[in-house]
Design a protein around this motif. Structure first.
Motif, PDB file in Angstrom:
ATOM      1  N   UNK A 163       1.128  -1.319   0.097  1.00 57.34           N
ATOM      2  CA  UNK A 163      -0.199  -0.230  -0.029  1.00 57.34           C
ATOM      3  C   UNK A 163       0.816   1.329  -0.046  1.00 57.34           C
ATOM      4  N   UNK A 164       1.979   1.244   0.608  1.00 57.01           N
ATOM      5  CA  UNK A 164       2.844   2.269   0.702  1.00 57.01           C
ATOM      6  C   UNK A 164       3.640   2.399  -0.618  1.00 57.01           C
ATOM      7  N   UNK A 165       3.973   1.622  -1.341  1.00 54.39           N
ATOM      8  CA  UNK A 165       4.526   1.781  -2.641  1.00 54.39           C
ATOM      9  C   UNK A 165       3.744   1.721  -3.777  1.00 54.39           C
ATOM     10  N   UNK A 166       2.441   1.191  -3.665  1.00 59.44           N
ATOM     11  CA  UNK A 166       1.588   1.352  -4.884  1.00 59.44           C
ATOM     12  C   UNK A 166       0.298   2.030  -4.154  1.00 59.44           C
ATOM     13  N   UNK A 167       0.071   3.188  -3.896  1.00 58.20           N
ATOM     14  CA  UNK A 167      -0.978   3.527  -3.494  1.00 58.20           C
ATOM     15  C   UNK A 167      -2.143   3.607  -4.394  1.00 58.20           C
ATOM     16  N   UNK A 168      -1.875   3.753  -5.610  1.00 58.01           N
ATOM     17  CA  UNK A 168      -2.631   3.930  -6.622  1.00 58.01           C
ATOM     18  C   UNK A 168      -3.527   2.461  -6.978  1.00 58.01           C
ATOM     19  N   UNK A 169      -2.847   1.274  -6.598  1.00 59.64           N
ATOM     20  CA  UNK A 169      -3.522   0.252  -6.702  1.00 59.64           C
ATOM     21  C   UNK A 169      -4.191  -0.381  -5.365  1.00 59.64           C
TER      22      UNK A 169
ATOM     23  N   UNK B 131      -7.143   0.336  -2.421  1.00 56.97           N
ATOM     24  CA  UNK B 131      -8.320   1.075  -1.901  1.00 56.97           C
ATOM     25  C   UNK B 131      -8.266   1.061  -0.355  1.00 56.97           C
ATOM     26  N   UNK B 132      -7.906  -0.027   0.403  1.00 59.10           N
ATOM     27  CA  UNK B 132      -7.813   0.161   1.682  1.00 59.10           C
ATOM     28  C   UNK B 132      -6.915  -1.149   2.093  1.00 59.10           C
ATOM     29  N   UNK B 133      -6.613  -1.030   3.468  1.00 57.54           N
ATOM     30  CA  UNK B 133      -5.629  -2.134   4.061  1.00 57.54           C
ATOM     31  C   UNK B 133      -6.376  -2.696   5.219  1.00 57.54           C
ATOM     32  N   UNK B 134      -6.526  -3.776   5.328  1.00 57.63           N
ATOM     33  CA  UNK B 134      -7.009  -4.423   6.493  1.00 57.63           C
ATOM     34  C   UNK B 134      -5.920  -5.694   7.150  1.00 57.63           C
ATOM     35  N   UNK B 135      -5.355  -5.301   8.079  1.00 57.80           N
ATOM     36  CA  UNK B 135      -4.373  -6.082   8.739  1.00 57.80           C
ATOM     37  C   UNK B 135      -4.376  -6.639  10.208  1.00 57.80           C
ATOM     38  N   UNK B 136      -4.575  -7.909  10.385  1.00 53.25           N
ATOM     39  CA  UNK B 136      -4.892  -8.187  11.670  1.00 53.25           C
ATOM     40  C   UNK B 136      -3.438  -8.725  12.478  1.00 53.25           C
ATOM     41  N   UNK B 137      -3.333  -8.183  13.540  1.00 56.19           N
ATOM     42  CA  UNK B 137      -2.079  -8.676  14.292  1.00 56.19           C
ATOM     43  C   UNK B 137      -0.668  -8.155  14.062  1.00 56.19           C
ATOM     44  N   UNK B 138      -0.842  -7.279  12.847  1.00 53.05           N
ATOM     45  CA  UNK B 138       0.316  -6.968  12.454  1.00 53.05           C
ATOM     46  C   UNK B 138       0.443  -5.467  12.203  1.00 53.05           C
ATOM     47  N   UNK B 139       0.717  -4.455  13.166  1.00 50.68           N
ATOM     48  CA  UNK B 139       0.743  -3.072  13.084  1.00 50.68           C
ATOM     49  C   UNK B 139       1.605  -2.732  11.889  1.00 50.68           C
ATOM     50  N   UNK B 140       1.583  -1.267  11.575  1.00 57.87           N
ATOM     51  CA  UNK B 140       2.347  -0.786  10.652  1.00 57.87           C
ATOM     52  C   UNK B 140       3.537  -0.426  11.410  1.00 57.87           C
ATOM     53  N   UNK B 141       4.533  -0.770  10.838  1.00 64.54           N
ATOM     54  CA  UNK B 141       5.873  -0.061  11.402  1.00 64.54           C
ATOM     55  C   UNK B 141       6.516   0.485  10.036  1.00 64.54           C
ATOM     56  N   UNK B 142       6.749   1.815  10.140  1.00 68.72           N
ATOM     57  CA  UNK B 142       7.352   2.516   9.003  1.00 68.72           C
ATOM     58  C   UNK B 142       8.920   2.104   8.754  1.00 68.72           C
ATOM     59  N   UNK B 143       9.272   1.887   7.602  1.00 75.72           N
ATOM     60  CA  UNK B 143      10.627   1.313   7.180  1.00 75.72           C
ATOM     61  C   UNK B 143      11.687   2.269   7.882  1.00 75.72           C
TER      62      UNK B 143
END
Length: 90
Positions: free
Chosen positions: A12-18, A20-32
Motif C-alpha cells: 500500500x505504501x509503495x503502490x497507493x494507486x493500486x 483502496x484500503x488495507x486490513x491487517x490483523x495482528x500486524x501493526x504498521x511499522x514504518x521502514x
C-alpha cells in the motif's frame, strides 16, 4: 499474518494507486527504518519466537522440505477449516 501483514502495509505504501484500503490483523504498521535491520537482531539472539524465519533460510529447511514434497505441500495447504487429518497426510 506474520509476513502477509508486512506485505500489505508495504504494498500500500509503495503502490497507493493500486490499493483502496488495507486490513491487517495482528500486524501493526511499522514504518521502514533503513538504519535498523531486524534480520541482524534475529540472528544475534537465537531462541526467539521468530526462529522459524531463520530456519527457513537454511539448508536444513531445504533438505527437510524436499524429502517428501507431496507431504510438504499437503501440510502447507491444509483444509480450509484448519483441521488436519494427519492419517491422510502422513
Amino acid at each position: 499474518h506474520d509476513w502477509g501483514g508486512t506485505l500489505v502495509w508495504n504494498f500500500a505504501m509503495h503502490f497507493p494507486e493500486r490499493v483502496a484500503a488495507v486490513c491487517s490483523f495482528c500486524t501493526p504498521f511499522f514504518p521502514p527504518n533503513p538504519r535498523k535491520n531486524p534480520w541482524k537482531s534475529m540472528k544475534s539472539k537465537p531462541g526467539g519466537r521468530f526462529d522459524y524465519q531463520l530456519w527457513f533460510q537454511g539448508e536444513e529447511a531445504e533438505t527437510e522440505l524436499e524429502k517428501d514434497t507431496r507431504r510438504t505441500i499437503k501440510l502447507i495447504h491444509r483444509a480450509v477449516s484448519g483441521i488436519i487429518l494427519l492419517r491422510n497426510i502422513l
